[in-house]
Design a protein around this motif. Structure first.
Motif, short mmCIF file in Angstrom:
data_model
loop_
_atom_site.label_atom_id
_atom_site.label_comp_id
_atom_site.label_asym_id
_atom_site.label_seq_id
_atom_site.Cartn_x
_atom_site.Cartn_y
_atom_site.Cartn_z
N ASP A 1 0.83 -1.21 0.00
CA ASP A 1 0.00 0.00 0.00
C ASP A 1 0.87 1.26 0.00
O ASP A 1 0.57 2.23 -0.70
CB ASP A 1 -0.91 0.03 1.24
CG ASP A 1 -1.81 -1.18 1.32
OD1 ASP A 1 -2.46 -1.50 0.31
OD2 ASP A 1 -1.84 -1.81 2.39
N ILE A 2 1.95 1.23 0.77
CA ILE A 2 2.86 2.38 0.85
C ILE A 2 3.41 2.70 -0.54
O ILE A 2 3.46 3.85 -0.96
CB ILE A 2 3.97 2.13 1.89
CG1 ILE A 2 3.35 2.18 3.30
CG2 ILE A 2 5.10 3.13 1.74
CD1 ILE A 2 4.28 1.73 4.41
N PHE A 3 3.80 1.65 -1.28
CA PHE A 3 4.30 1.87 -2.64
C PHE A 3 3.18 2.25 -3.61
O PHE A 3 3.36 3.12 -4.45
CB PHE A 3 5.05 0.64 -3.16
CG PHE A 3 6.46 0.57 -2.64
CD1 PHE A 3 7.44 1.37 -3.18
CD2 PHE A 3 6.79 -0.30 -1.61
CE1 PHE A 3 8.74 1.33 -2.71
CE2 PHE A 3 8.09 -0.34 -1.12
CZ PHE A 3 9.07 0.47 -1.66
N TYR A 4 2.03 1.61 -3.52
CA TYR A 4 0.92 1.90 -4.41
C TYR A 4 0.49 3.37 -4.32
O TYR A 4 0.28 4.01 -5.34
CB TYR A 4 -0.27 0.99 -4.09
CG TYR A 4 -1.49 1.28 -4.95
CD1 TYR A 4 -1.56 0.80 -6.25
CD2 TYR A 4 -2.55 2.04 -4.46
CE1 TYR A 4 -2.66 1.07 -7.06
CE2 TYR A 4 -3.65 2.32 -5.26
CZ TYR A 4 -3.70 1.83 -6.55
OH TYR A 4 -4.78 2.11 -7.34
N TYR A 5 0.38 3.88 -3.09
CA TYR A 5 -0.04 5.27 -2.90
C TYR A 5 1.12 6.27 -2.95
O TYR A 5 0.91 7.46 -2.85
CB TYR A 5 -0.81 5.42 -1.59
CG TYR A 5 -2.14 4.72 -1.62
CD1 TYR A 5 -3.17 5.17 -2.44
CD2 TYR A 5 -2.37 3.59 -0.85
CE1 TYR A 5 -4.39 4.52 -2.49
CE2 TYR A 5 -3.59 2.93 -0.89
CZ TYR A 5 -4.59 3.40 -1.71
OH TYR A 5 -5.79 2.76 -1.76
N GLY A 6 2.33 5.76 -3.10
CA GLY A 6 3.48 6.66 -3.16
C GLY A 6 3.64 7.46 -1.87
O GLY A 6 3.95 8.65 -1.91
N VAL A 7 3.44 6.82 -0.73
CA VAL A 7 3.52 7.50 0.56
C VAL A 7 4.92 8.06 0.74
O VAL A 7 5.91 7.34 0.62
CB VAL A 7 3.14 6.56 1.72
CG1 VAL A 7 3.39 7.23 3.07
CG2 VAL A 7 1.69 6.12 1.59
N ARG A 8 4.99 9.35 1.01
CA ARG A 8 6.27 10.05 1.15
C ARG A 8 6.28 10.86 2.43
O ARG A 8 5.34 11.61 2.70
CB ARG A 8 6.48 10.97 -0.04
CG ARG A 8 7.80 11.68 -0.01
CD ARG A 8 7.96 12.58 -1.22
NE ARG A 8 9.33 13.02 -1.29
CZ ARG A 8 9.96 13.30 -2.39
NH1 ARG A 8 9.33 13.20 -3.55
NH2 ARG A 8 11.19 13.70 -2.37
N ARG A 9 7.34 10.71 3.20
CA ARG A 9 7.49 11.49 4.42
C ARG A 9 7.71 12.95 4.07
O ARG A 9 8.38 13.28 3.09
CB ARG A 9 8.68 10.96 5.23
CG ARG A 9 8.82 11.64 6.57
CD ARG A 9 9.83 10.95 7.43
NE ARG A 9 10.06 11.74 8.64
CZ ARG A 9 10.74 11.31 9.66
NH1 ARG A 9 11.28 10.10 9.66
NH2 ARG A 9 10.91 12.08 10.72
N THR A 10 7.14 13.83 4.88
CA THR A 10 7.29 15.27 4.67
C THR A 10 7.32 15.96 6.03
O THR A 10 7.17 15.32 7.06
CB THR A 10 6.16 15.81 3.77
OG1 THR A 10 6.48 17.14 3.37
CG2 THR A 10 4.82 15.77 4.46
N MET A 11 7.51 17.25 6.03
CA MET A 11 7.54 18.03 7.28
C MET A 11 6.31 18.92 7.33
O MET A 11 5.90 19.49 6.32
CB MET A 11 8.80 18.88 7.34
CG MET A 11 10.09 18.08 7.42
SD MET A 11 10.28 17.14 8.94
CE MET A 11 10.38 18.45 10.14
N ALA A 12 5.73 19.05 8.54
CA ALA A 12 4.53 19.86 8.71
C ALA A 12 4.58 20.59 10.04
O ALA A 12 5.29 20.19 10.96
CB ALA A 12 3.29 18.97 8.65
N ASP A 13 3.79 21.68 10.13
CA ASP A 13 3.67 22.39 11.40
C ASP A 13 2.77 21.59 12.34
O ASP A 13 2.30 20.51 12.00
CB ASP A 13 3.19 23.83 11.18
CG ASP A 13 1.73 23.95 10.78
OD1 ASP A 13 1.02 22.92 10.67
OD2 ASP A 13 1.29 25.10 10.57
N VAL A 14 2.51 22.12 13.54
CA VAL A 14 1.72 21.38 14.53
C VAL A 14 0.28 21.15 14.10
O VAL A 14 -0.39 20.27 14.63
CB VAL A 14 1.75 22.05 15.91
CG1 VAL A 14 3.14 22.00 16.51
CG2 VAL A 14 1.22 23.46 15.87
N LYS A 15 -0.20 21.90 13.12
CA LYS A 15 -1.57 21.74 12.64
C LYS A 15 -1.67 20.85 11.40
O LYS A 15 -2.75 20.63 10.87
CB LYS A 15 -2.19 23.10 12.34
CG LYS A 15 -2.42 23.92 13.59
CD LYS A 15 -3.14 25.20 13.26
CE LYS A 15 -3.50 25.95 14.53
NZ LYS A 15 -4.29 27.13 14.24
#
Length: 164
Positions: free
Chosen positions: A84-98
């Protein structure tokens, strides 16, 4: 999906490996990565780059035995295996607290009111500049846990700000 259930079964650790993992703690045995090879950790943010209807960022809630539980706003908790991780192209990213994706040029503010600007963003850290007269020694790189600890929020974008 049924394909990931089969894969997860085939990747189940042996009894000896399970005992070793239990003695070391879960942090020492994270083998789950995003579709691009970056390690996933609890409380990190991810985005789907392919085959997804959800355009929001999701948050990793837990990781166990090659699968990750993600929280997607509007959908709730969903467990993805490696397929599923590969199928959806799940990629880690950075985000604020919201959960707003951090991008170069954004103006940010800590929960204590210190303002700065995003200078650089990678999958695992963000570089912030707080400027002259700002927060002493605060310029530098922050990981997601640091972002959460200082309550960092996006408050604007340098490109849209005009001089007053």
């Amino acid at each position: 999906s049924s394909g990931s259930a089969i894969l997860l079964h085939s990747l189940a650790p042996s009894a000896g490996l399970s005992r070793l993992r239990a003695s070391m703690g879960t942090c020492a045995y994270n083998t789950t990565r995003d579709a691009y090879g970056t390690w996933l950790e609890e409380d990190c943010w991810v985005e789907c780059m392919a085959n997804a209807m959800n355009i929001n960022l999701g948050k990793v809630k837990s990781i166990e035995d090659g699968a990750a539980t993600f929280y997607w706003p509007g959908t709730g908790n969903v467990v993805y295996g490696i397929n599923d991780i590969f199928y959806y192209g799940v990629r880690r990213t950075m985000a604020d607290v919201k959960g707003n994706k951090l991008q170069v040029g954004q103006l940010v503010q800590t929960s204590e009111g210190h303002q700065g600007m995003v200078r650089e963003v990678s999958e695992v850290y963000v570089s912030l500049v707080f400027g002259r007269g700002g927060w002493d020694g605060a310029d530098g790189s922050y990981m997601q846990k640091d972002i959460n600890n200082i309550g960092l929020q996006v408050v604007g974008d340098v490109r849209s700000r005009s001089c007053m």
